[in-house]
Enzyme design. Structure first.
Site, mmCIF file in Angstrom:
data_model
loop_
_atom_site.group_PDB
_atom_site.id
_atom_site.type_symbol
_atom_site.label_atom_id
_atom_site.label_comp_id
_atom_site.label_asym_id
_atom_site.label_seq_id
_atom_site.Cartn_x
_atom_site.Cartn_y
_atom_site.Cartn_z
ATOM 1 N N ASP A 25 -146.636 -17.630 -59.044
ATOM 2 C CA ASP A 25 -146.599 -18.217 -57.330
ATOM 3 C C ASP A 25 -146.483 -17.456 -56.319
ATOM 4 O O ASP A 25 -145.043 -16.857 -56.560
ATOM 5 C CB ASP A 25 -146.159 -19.532 -58.072
ATOM 6 C CG ASP A 25 -147.120 -20.602 -56.983
ATOM 7 O OD1 ASP A 25 -148.102 -20.141 -55.884
ATOM 8 O OD2 ASP A 25 -146.494 -21.742 -56.721
ATOM 9 N N ASN A 73 -158.099 -23.269 -58.693
ATOM 10 C CA ASN A 73 -158.308 -22.240 -57.680
ATOM 11 C C ASN A 73 -159.941 -22.271 -56.614
ATOM 12 O O ASN A 73 -159.801 -21.434 -55.616
ATOM 13 C CB ASN A 73 -157.600 -20.856 -58.440
ATOM 14 C CG ASN A 73 -155.533 -21.330 -58.255
ATOM 15 O OD1 ASN A 73 -155.195 -20.166 -59.018
ATOM 16 N ND2 ASN A 73 -154.661 -21.894 -57.335
HETATM 17 C C1 IPE Z 1 -150.761 -22.376 -59.842
HETATM 18 O O1 IPE Z 1 -149.747 -21.781 -58.220
HETATM 19 C C2 IPE Z 1 -151.840 -21.533 -59.942
HETATM 20 C C3 IPE Z 1 -151.614 -19.820 -60.548
HETATM 21 C C4 IPE Z 1 -150.718 -19.143 -60.277
HETATM 22 C C5 IPE Z 1 -152.218 -19.079 -60.858
HETATM 23 P P1 IPE Z 1 -151.127 -23.102 -57.667
HETATM 24 O O2 IPE Z 1 -150.837 -22.567 -56.605
HETATM 25 O O3 IPE Z 1 -153.096 -22.653 -57.541
HETATM 26 O O4 IPE Z 1 -150.734 -24.121 -57.695
HETATM 27 P P2 IPE Z 1 -150.237 -25.167 -56.821
HETATM 28 O O5 IPE Z 1 -151.360 -25.827 -55.600
HETATM 29 O O6 IPE Z 1 -148.872 -25.367 -56.016
HETATM 30 O O7 IPE Z 1 -150.242 -26.646 -57.956
HETATM 31 C C1 IPE Z 2 -150.500 -17.605 -56.193
HETATM 32 O O1 IPE Z 2 -150.290 -17.398 -54.934
HETATM 33 C C2 IPE Z 2 -151.410 -16.756 -57.182
HETATM 34 C C3 IPE Z 2 -152.374 -17.394 -56.959
HETATM 35 C C4 IPE Z 2 -152.216 -19.163 -56.907
HETATM 36 C C5 IPE Z 2 -154.330 -17.026 -57.261
HETATM 37 P P1 IPE Z 2 -150.470 -18.283 -53.663
HETATM 38 O O2 IPE Z 2 -151.410 -17.807 -53.412
HETATM 39 O O3 IPE Z 2 -150.857 -19.340 -54.414
HETATM 40 O O4 IPE Z 2 -149.611 -18.310 -52.995
HETATM 41 P P2 IPE Z 2 -148.841 -19.662 -52.230
HETATM 42 O O5 IPE Z 2 -148.405 -21.015 -53.253
HETATM 43 O O6 IPE Z 2 -149.598 -19.892 -51.608
HETATM 44 O O7 IPE Z 2 -147.472 -19.208 -51.592
HETATM 45 MG MG MG Z 3 -149.904 -21.596 -54.919
#
Ligand code: IPE
Ligand code: IPE
Ligand code: MG
Length: 247
Positions: A25, A73
């Site tokens: 993340d 997502n």
């Molecule tokens: C969790 O991250 C999913 C992945 C890393 C693929 P998210 O960014 O989607 O999770 P939330 O929204 O912070 O819970």
């Molecule tokens: C994780 O990074 C990747 C996926 C969830 C696919 P994020 O896109 O959630 O990054 P933040 O949480 O917005 O920083």
């Molecule tokens: Mg995220």
């Protein structure tokens, strides 16, 4: 093995964890800090994936499960979903030969049918090409959600019951988990989440019942091999009791 690996890595009397799971993340925040497009953060994050796969293979971790795209997502803007899917496909094409060379088997967990046709095809190709590899298994969690996985397993068990093949009283945790997508894998001993968020976000809900949790504030694109090795060292120092008392 390069010189920055601790002398005891791999040869430590305590073996490394068999299964490491990672919630990757913070790509979006990494990009925002630089005032660049979020997709650039995802691109940079793919480099961290490459580093981690190599490191895990090198130190003898048997299973690495990476949360690459959650069922939730799909609710992101269409353009970001599209970019993420294209990136996953590019990653597979670029890493195929290295996986073959390094004896890594690719596996996917998640709702594979929901993925775009071209991504699913790329996955199938690399999974077929690496099917007999046994050095390490890389599980990509794509369109993955723990609840959806558990419900699918429930449906599968219910069908067996309805067909008269399984008795209701024969449904135990041991039987149930053979219907999950992680059947035949050990549960992760270690779950790492980057970017400082203290939540599970629907990842491996069943399998992490007794995992050791590590949350690091580091954003995924900034996560390094050194930090991963530090986490492994700290993991070795933790006492896992599984509800019992250690004298
Ligand atoms: C969790 O991250 C999913 C992945 C890393 C693929 P998210 O960014 O989607 O999770 P939330 O929204 O912070 O819970
Ligand atoms: C994780 O990074 C990747 C996926 C969830 C696919 P994020 O896109 O959630 O990054 P933040 O949480 O917005 O920083
Ligand atoms: Mg995220």
């Amino acid at each position: 093995m390069s010189s920055d690996v601790p002398d005891n890595a791999g040869t430590d009397p305590e073996p490394p964890p068999a299964h490491v799971a990672v919630i990757m993340d913070g790509n979006g925040r990494w990009a925002r800090k630089r005032m660049i497009n979020r997709v650039k953060g995802h691109e940079k994050g793919a480099e961290t994936v490459r580093m981690l796969v190599r490191t895990c293979r090198e130190i003898g971790i048997r299973y690495l499960t990476l949360y690459a795209f959650s069922t939730e997502n799909w609710q992101r803007p269409k353009s970001e979903v599209k970019a993420l899917m294209a990136l996953r496909k590019r990653f597979l094409a670029a890493e195929r030969s290295e996986m073959i060379e390094n004896n890594i088997r690719l596996n996917v967990i998640g709702e594979i049918d929901r993925l775009p046709d071209d991504v699913r095809e790329s996955l199938r190709r690399v999974m077929d090409d690496t099917d007999t590899n046994n050095g390490m298994q890389l599980n990509l969690a794509l369109s993955y959600g723990g609840r959806s996985e558990i419900v699918s397993a429930c449906r599968a068990v219910a069908r067996r019951v309805a067909a008269g093949e399984v008795a209701v009283d024969a449904i135990t945790p041991e039987l149930f988990e053979t219907f999950l997508q992680t059947a035949d894998m050990p549960d992760p001993e270690l779950l790492i989440r980057t970017s400082g968020e203290y939540r599970i976000s629907n990842f491996l809900l069943w399998q992490i019942a007794y995992s050791e949790l590590f949350v690091t504030p580091t954003l995924w694109p900034d996560f390094t091999r050194e930090e991963f090795l530090d986490i492994l060292s700290e993991y070795r120092r933790r006492e896992r009791r599984f509800g019992r008392i250690n004298d």
